[in-house]
Design a protein around this motif. Structure first.
Motif, PDB file in Angstrom:
ATOM      1  N   GLU A  56       0.838  -1.188   0.000  1.00 58.32           N
ATOM      2  CA  GLU A  56       0.000   0.000   0.000  1.00 58.32           C
ATOM      3  C   GLU A  56       0.882   1.250   0.000  1.00 58.32           C
ATOM      4  OE1 GLU A  56      -1.511   0.677   4.349  1.00 58.32           O
ATOM      5  OE2 GLU A  56      -1.062  -1.449   4.070  1.00 58.32           O
ATOM      6  N   ALA A  57       0.289   2.412  -0.226  1.00 62.95           N
ATOM      7  CA  ALA A  57       1.024   3.668  -0.152  1.00 62.95           C
ATOM      8  C   ALA A  57       1.761   3.735   1.181  1.00 62.95           C
ATOM      9  CB  ALA A  57       0.065   4.843  -0.290  1.00 62.95           C
ATOM     10  N   THR A  58       3.066   3.924   1.106  1.00 60.37           N
ATOM     11  CA  THR A  58       3.932   3.910   2.286  1.00 60.37           C
ATOM     12  C   THR A  58       4.565   5.286   2.391  1.00 60.37           C
ATOM     13  OG1 THR A  58       4.355   1.558   1.872  1.00 60.37           O
ATOM     14  CG2 THR A  58       5.842   2.682   3.390  1.00 60.37           C
ATOM     15  N   HIS A  59       4.329   5.937   3.516  1.00 61.23           N
ATOM     16  CA  HIS A  59       4.589   7.368   3.592  1.00 61.23           C
ATOM     17  C   HIS A  59       5.988   7.686   4.118  1.00 61.23           C
ATOM     18  CE1 HIS A  59       0.231   6.839   3.402  1.00 61.23           C
ATOM     19  NE2 HIS A  59       0.323   7.897   2.603  1.00 61.23           N
ATOM     20  N   VAL A  60       6.528   8.785   3.600  1.00 61.33           N
ATOM     21  CA  VAL A  60       7.926   9.107   3.853  1.00 61.33           C
ATOM     22  C   VAL A  60       8.133   9.865   5.157  1.00 61.33           C
ATOM     23  CG1 VAL A  60       8.415   9.121   1.385  1.00 61.33           C
ATOM     24  CG2 VAL A  60       7.820  11.279   2.524  1.00 61.33           C
ATOM     25  N   SER A  61       7.055  10.250   5.806  1.00 60.94           N
ATOM     26  CA  SER A  61       7.149  10.930   7.098  1.00 60.94           C
ATOM     27  C   SER A  61       5.832  10.762   7.832  1.00 60.94           C
ATOM     28  CB  SER A  61       7.439  12.431   6.908  1.00 60.94           C
ATOM     29  OG  SER A  61       6.348  13.084   6.294  1.00 60.94           O
ATOM     30  N   ALA A  62       5.869  10.989   9.143  1.00 58.64           N
ATOM     31  CA  ALA A  62       4.632  10.920   9.915  1.00 58.64           C
ATOM     32  C   ALA A  62       3.656  11.995   9.452  1.00 58.64           C
ATOM     33  CB  ALA A  62       4.941  11.075  11.404  1.00 58.64           C
ATOM     34  N   GLN A  63       4.169  13.176   9.117  1.00 59.94           N
ATOM     35  CA  GLN A  63       3.332  14.265   8.626  1.00 59.94           C
ATOM     36  C   GLN A  63       2.717  13.932   7.275  1.00 59.94           C
ATOM     37  OE1 GLN A  63       5.371  17.848   7.337  1.00 59.94           O
ATOM     38  NE2 GLN A  63       3.750  19.160   8.155  1.00 59.94           N
ATOM     39  N   GLY A  93       6.606 -16.576  -1.546  1.00 64.69           N
ATOM     40  CA  GLY A  93       5.781 -16.166  -2.674  1.00 64.69           C
ATOM     41  C   GLY A  93       6.497 -16.314  -4.000  1.00 64.69           C
ATOM     42  N   THR A  94       5.798 -15.969  -5.075  1.00 65.05           N
ATOM     43  CA  THR A  94       6.370 -16.033  -6.423  1.00 65.05           C
ATOM     44  C   THR A  94       6.444 -14.655  -7.072  1.00 65.05           C
ATOM     45  OG1 THR A  94       4.173 -16.488  -7.341  1.00 65.05           O
ATOM     46  CG2 THR A  94       5.560 -18.394  -6.805  1.00 65.05           C
ATOM     47  N   ALA A  95       5.923 -13.634  -6.418  1.00 64.02           N
ATOM     48  CA  ALA A  95       5.910 -12.280  -6.990  1.00 64.02           C
ATOM     49  C   ALA A  95       7.154 -11.506  -6.577  1.00 64.02           C
ATOM     50  CB  ALA A  95       4.667 -11.527  -6.521  1.00 64.02           C
ATOM     51  N   LYS A  96       7.611 -10.635  -7.471  1.00 61.44           N
ATOM     52  CA  LYS A  96       8.582  -9.628  -7.090  1.00 61.44           C
ATOM     53  C   LYS A  96       7.866  -8.616  -6.201  1.00 61.44           C
ATOM     54  CE  LYS A  96      12.219 -10.954  -9.564  1.00 61.44           C
ATOM     55  NZ  LYS A  96      11.685 -12.123 -10.294  1.00 61.44           N
ATOM     56  N   MET A  97       8.644  -7.939  -5.341  1.00 63.95           N
ATOM     57  CA  MET A  97       8.042  -7.035  -4.367  1.00 63.95           C
ATOM     58  C   MET A  97       8.334  -5.577  -4.713  1.00 63.95           C
ATOM     59  SD  MET A  97       6.322  -8.906  -2.357  1.00 63.95           S
ATOM     60  CE  MET A  97       5.922  -7.671  -1.111  1.00 63.95           C
ATOM     61  N   GLY A  98       7.264  -4.794  -4.778  1.00 66.17           N
ATOM     62  CA  GLY A  98       7.383  -3.370  -5.033  1.00 66.17           C
ATOM     63  C   GLY A  98       6.827  -2.567  -3.879  1.00 66.17           C
ATOM     64  N   ILE A  99       7.312  -1.344  -3.740  1.00 67.02           N
ATOM     65  CA  ILE A  99       6.803  -0.445  -2.708  1.00 67.02           C
ATOM     66  C   ILE A  99       6.398   0.861  -3.361  1.00 67.02           C
ATOM     67  CG2 ILE A  99       9.140   0.381  -2.156  1.00 67.02           C
ATOM     68  CD1 ILE A  99       8.153   0.831   0.737  1.00 67.02           C
ATOM     69  N   GLN A 100       5.260   1.386  -2.970  1.00 64.17           N
ATOM     70  CA  GLN A 100       4.829   2.704  -3.426  1.00 64.17           C
ATOM     71  C   GLN A 100       5.092   3.686  -2.291  1.00 64.17           C
ATOM     72  OE1 GLN A 100       0.650   4.217  -3.472  1.00 64.17           O
ATOM     73  NE2 GLN A 100       0.841   4.077  -5.700  1.00 64.17           N
ATOM     74  N   ILE A 101       5.927   4.692  -2.542  1.00 64.38           N
ATOM     75  CA  ILE A 101       6.217   5.676  -1.503  1.00 64.38           C
ATOM     76  C   ILE A 101       5.605   7.020  -1.875  1.00 64.38           C
ATOM     77  CG2 ILE A 101       8.270   4.509  -0.663  1.00 64.38           C
ATOM     78  CD1 ILE A 101       9.974   6.506  -2.180  1.00 64.38           C
ATOM     79  N   ASP A 172      12.256  -4.984  -4.780  1.00 61.73           N
ATOM     80  CA  ASP A 172      12.732  -5.116  -6.153  1.00 61.73           C
ATOM     81  C   ASP A 172      12.414  -3.892  -7.000  1.00 61.73           C
ATOM     82  OD1 ASP A 172      13.532  -8.029  -5.972  1.00 61.73           O
ATOM     83  OD2 ASP A 172      11.395  -8.193  -5.474  1.00 61.73           O
ATOM     84  N   VAL A 173      11.330  -3.197  -6.660  1.00 60.17           N
ATOM     85  CA  VAL A 173      10.819  -2.090  -7.472  1.00 60.17           C
ATOM     86  C   VAL A 173      10.318  -0.988  -6.537  1.00 60.17           C
ATOM     87  CG1 VAL A 173       9.101  -1.411  -9.214  1.00 60.17           C
ATOM     88  CG2 VAL A 173      10.093  -3.707  -9.285  1.00 60.17           C
ATOM     89  N   VAL A 174      10.505   0.267  -6.942  1.00 59.03           N
ATOM     90  CA  VAL A 174       9.919   1.413  -6.240  1.00 59.03           C
ATOM     91  C   VAL A 174       9.018   2.173  -7.201  1.00 59.03           C
ATOM     92  CG1 VAL A 174      10.426   3.737  -5.350  1.00 59.03           C
ATOM     93  CG2 VAL A 174      11.621   1.787  -4.407  1.00 59.03           C
ATOM     94  N   GLU A 175       7.877   2.611  -6.675  1.00 60.64           N
ATOM     95  CA  GLU A 175       6.978   3.495  -7.409  1.00 60.64           C
ATOM     96  C   GLU A 175       6.694   4.716  -6.544  1.00 60.64           C
ATOM     97  OE1 GLU A 175       3.148   2.412  -9.726  1.00 60.64           O
ATOM     98  OE2 GLU A 175       2.395   3.016  -7.747  1.00 60.64           O
ATOM     99  N   PRO A 226      14.216  -1.205 -10.989  1.00 54.64           N
ATOM    100  CA  PRO A 226      13.282  -0.296 -11.661  1.00 54.64           C
ATOM    101  C   PRO A 226      12.678   0.738 -10.712  1.00 54.64           C
ATOM    102  CG  PRO A 226      12.759  -2.602 -12.132  1.00 54.64           C
ATOM    103  CD  PRO A 226      13.733  -2.591 -11.008  1.00 54.64           C
ATOM    104  N   LEU A 227      12.459   1.924 -11.277  1.00 48.56           N
ATOM    105  CA  LEU A 227      11.777   3.009 -10.578  1.00 48.56           C
ATOM    106  C   LEU A 227      10.703   3.556 -11.500  1.00 48.56           C
ATOM    107  CD1 LEU A 227      11.457   5.176  -8.336  1.00 48.56           C
ATOM    108  CD2 LEU A 227      13.258   6.486  -9.502  1.00 48.56           C
ATOM    109  N   GLY A 228       9.496   3.690 -10.979  1.00 48.95           N
ATOM    110  CA  GLY A 228       8.393   4.238 -11.754  1.00 48.95           C
ATOM    111  C   GLY A 228       7.587   5.214 -10.931  1.00 48.95           C
ATOM    112  N   ILE A 229       6.452   5.613 -11.469  1.00 48.21           N
ATOM    113  CA  ILE A 229       5.601   6.589 -10.791  1.00 48.21           C
ATOM    114  C   ILE A 229       4.147   6.357 -11.176  1.00 48.21           C
ATOM    115  CG2 ILE A 229       5.845   8.296 -12.652  1.00 48.21           C
ATOM    116  CD1 ILE A 229       5.898  10.472 -10.424  1.00 48.21           C
ATOM    117  N   ARG A 230       3.257   6.600 -10.236  1.00 51.77           N
ATOM    118  CA  ARG A 230       1.817   6.618 -10.522  1.00 51.77           C
ATOM    119  C   ARG A 230       1.404   8.057 -10.787  1.00 51.77           C
ATOM    120  NH1 ARG A 230      -2.874   3.390  -7.331  1.00 51.77           N
ATOM    121  NH2 ARG A 230      -2.242   1.917  -8.955  1.00 51.77           N
ATOM    122  N   LEU A 231       0.697   8.267 -11.888  1.00 49.53           N
ATOM    123  CA  LEU A 231       0.194   9.586 -12.246  1.00 49.53           C
ATOM    124  C   LEU A 231      -1.305   9.532 -12.483  1.00 49.53           C
ATOM    125  CD1 LEU A 231       2.868  10.696 -14.891  1.00 49.53           C
ATOM    126  CD2 LEU A 231       2.710  11.466 -12.515  1.00 49.53           C
TER     127      LEU A 231
END
Length: 379
Positions: A56-63, A93-101, A172-175, A226-231
């Motif tokens: 899930e969306a993982t936040h870069v600060s408490a604020q 598992g069998t999936a690669k792991m990504g994080i959305q920050i 493995d991946v950041v978004e 890999p690095l990507g972005i959600r728009l």
């Protein structure tokens, strides 16, 4: 041969198929830290057959959290708790792991959706929100403090530190989250960004801070990952961010080393009018893929195997992302492979569940249905 179940190389990370599990906020973290719920939720989905699973969306600060119960990656405790979950998913598992920050900006300091999702009251431990301009999401929400010169460096560094932690954890991946009305999207849209300095004004000025964040994260993230972005391709509001601007943004990102864009819509303004239906956002992914010539992921009520196959085979997107479809059927990819006659990796402990291993129970299965194949880590 099924296109949905064809492999794809993303900056050296080999993805077994074109099925991605989209970030899904759970609102159950403890002071930003993952717990047994996340172990169960992500551990289960890591065995779904999808090639890539995002947190899930993982936040870069408490604020920067949406609510008190949102996941974060800004402390040693957050890092250790999330590493426990990711290690489990990688092992079983069998999936690669990504994080959305991301950072919620003016949409922070709220109740969780199941409790109304409105702004926290004075006696509910609220915090000061920030945004490009002092414009609240609605009149009843907190008025954000407009970014000061110090905020640009501070928030950018928070993204970098979360990225460094994500690398240590072993993702493995950041978004980056640049959609759904959260901070980076707030800078992009003229509805929320009314700045009269170099970070506002025309499209170029409004893109400046999100691009600076991307550059900083790309520098901090390992070059072979890999690095990507959600728009959000459109705000669905007159005078808001547009699909044409999304294409411009995608081109800029690609030139800076962006490996994919995840195209969604909306989330910035309560006046949005969205024509919801199966695949309702796919055309935006198709436009960005065609005009920016960048790898895209499509979202939006994609829940049928043939529908997903047609999106990939028709060149509308390179990947499909499922969220509610996966909650409804956590083995969606297994079932899609069976329907489309494709091969798919089962976790070793579950391999005997493949219909090819007990065909007597499936008398109507197609002749081209998959044979059980082993987890490549075990061969």
């Amino acid at each position: 041969m099924s296109k949905l179940f064809s492999s794809f190389d993303l900056r050296g990370v080999e993805l077994a198929n074109r099925i991605v599990i989209s970030p899904m906020c759970q609102y159950l973290a403890d002071d930003g830290s993952a717990n047994d719920w996340h172990l169960m939720h992500l551990g289960n989905l890591s065995m779904s057959g999808a090639s890539l699973l995002f947190t899930e969306a993982t936040h870069v600060s408490a604020q920067g959290r949406i609510s008190h119960r949102c996941l974060g990656l800004y402390s040693d405790e957050n890092e250790a708790a999330l590493k426990r979950v990711v290690d489990f998913c990688h092992e079983h598992g069998t999936a690669k792991m990504g994080i959305q920050i991301g950072h919620a900006g003016r949409k922070a300091s709220t109740h969780v959706p199941l409790k109304g999702g409105q702004a926290l009251g004075p006696d509910e431990d609220p915090w000061q929100t920030i945004g490009p301009s002092a414009i609240p999401y609605t009149e009843s929400w907190h008025t954000p403090q407009a970014f000061t010169d110090a905020d640009f460096g501070r928030v950018k560094d928070a993204f970098v530190q979360a990225t460094i932690r994500a690398a240590r954890i072993g993702f493995d991946v950041v978004e980056l989250h640049g959609g759904h009305g959260y901070l980076l999207h707030q800078f992009l849209s003229p509805l929320s960004n009314r700045r009269d300095d170099g970070y506002g004004g025309d499209t170029s000025g409004r893109m400046r801070f999100p691009l600076e964040v991307f550059d900083a994260v790309r520098d901090a993230w390992p070059d072979d990952r890999p690095l990507g972005i959600r728009l959000s391709a459109t705000d669905w509001v007159e005078g808001g961010w547009t699909p044409e601007e999304t294409v411009i943004m995608a081109r800029e990102l690609k030139a800076r080393g962006c490996d994919f864009v995840d195209i969604t819509t909306a989330g910035l303004h309560p006046a949005q009018k969205i024509p919801v239906g199966p695949g309702y956002q796919v055309t935006f992914a198709e436009q960005v893929r065609r005009e920016a010539e960048v790898t895209t992921m499509a979202v939006g009520m994609i829940n049928q195997a043939q529908q997903a196959e047609d999106i990939i085979a028709g060149g509308q997107a390179d990947f499909v992302m499922l969220a509610r479809g996966m909650m409804y059927d956590p083995r969606w990819a297994w079932h899609a492979a069976e329907e489309l006659g494709a091969e798919i990796v089962y976790p070793e402990q579950y391999a005997r569940a493949n219909p090819a291993k007990w065909p007597q129970a499936f008398p109507n299965r197609r002749d081209t249905a998959p044979k059980a194949i082993s987890d490549p880590r075990q061969t």
